[in-house]
Design an enzyme around this catalytic site. Structure first.
Site, PDB file in Angstrom:
ATOM      1  N   CYS A  37       0.841  -1.189   0.000  1.00 47.52           N
ATOM      2  CA  CYS A  37       0.000   0.000   0.000  1.00 47.52           C
ATOM      3  C   CYS A  37       0.883   1.248   0.000  1.00 47.52           C
ATOM      4  CB  CYS A  37      -0.898  -0.008   1.244  1.00 47.52           C
ATOM      5  SG  CYS A  37      -1.900   1.475   1.434  1.00 47.52           S
ATOM      6  N   CYS A  71      -5.232   0.897   6.426  1.00 47.51           N
ATOM      7  CA  CYS A  71      -5.456   2.347   6.412  1.00 47.51           C
ATOM      8  C   CYS A  71      -6.740   2.772   5.697  1.00 47.51           C
ATOM      9  CB  CYS A  71      -4.264   3.059   5.781  1.00 47.51           C
ATOM     10  SG  CYS A  71      -4.101   2.821   3.989  1.00 47.51           S
ATOM     11  N   CYS A 108       0.381   3.227   3.504  1.00 45.82           N
ATOM     12  CA  CYS A 108       0.811   2.735   4.825  1.00 45.82           C
ATOM     13  C   CYS A 108       1.828   1.596   4.785  1.00 45.82           C
ATOM     14  CB  CYS A 108      -0.401   2.316   5.641  1.00 45.82           C
ATOM     15  SG  CYS A 108      -1.167   0.773   5.084  1.00 45.82           S
ATOM     16  N   CYS A 164      -7.297  -1.025   1.400  1.00 43.76           N
ATOM     17  CA  CYS A 164      -6.285  -1.569   2.314  1.00 43.76           C
ATOM     18  C   CYS A 164      -6.956  -1.770   3.664  1.00 43.76           C
ATOM     19  CB  CYS A 164      -5.120  -0.590   2.426  1.00 43.76           C
ATOM     20  SG  CYS A 164      -3.913  -1.037   3.698  1.00 43.76           S
ATOM     21  N   CYS A 200      -8.843  -5.402  -9.601  1.00 42.70           N
ATOM     22  CA  CYS A 200      -8.461  -4.373 -10.563  1.00 42.70           C
ATOM     23  C   CYS A 200      -7.965  -3.181  -9.747  1.00 42.70           C
ATOM     24  CB  CYS A 200      -9.686  -4.016 -11.409  1.00 42.70           C
ATOM     25  SG  CYS A 200      -9.357  -2.836 -12.703  1.00 42.70           S
TER      26      CYS A 200
END
Length: 118
Positions: A37, A86, A40, A83, A107
């Site tokens: 991510c 976060c 984070c 995510c 996607c």
């Protein structure tokens, strides 16, 4: 503590935008490693789950267990993926398309990801 994001990253990751198809750095990217991510640094996808779907965005048929959360999209038709740490917007998940044996396509916006080479 979260990473500092630029304006375009904020537009996609925090404001649930979408990058233009075929424009992201990870669309045609197939090195070995882990996608994380951008906001984070949570590990999201192993490179061996990435495949070419031709849709214009990076496609994965599985995520690292517990790393990605599915939520109903505000459009009422799609399923958004974020995510799990976060809440940063990653993209959308689709099932039943038959691209891989797992029959799932995450996607994902390239701009939502970083990459750690193995």
């Amino acid at each position: 503590m979260f990473n500092k994001l630029n304006d375009e990253e904020i537009r996609v990751i925090e404001n649930k935008g979408t990058e233009r198809p075929f424009s992201g750095e990870f669309n045609d990217f197939y090195e070995k490693g882990i996608f994380t991510c951008k906001k984070c640094n949570t590990k999201l996808y192993e490179s061996d789950t990435k495949f070419s779907s031709g849709c214009g965005w990076p496609s994965f048929d599985d995520n690292i267990q517990g790393a990605v959360k599915r939520v109903p999209d505000v459009d009422g038709r799609r399923v958004e993926i974020v995510c799990s740490n976060c809440g940063g917007h990653l993209g959308h998940v689709f099932e039943g398309e038959g691209f891989t044996s797992k029959n799932t396509r995450h996607c994902v916006n390239s701009i939502s990801l970083n990459f750690e080479k193995k």
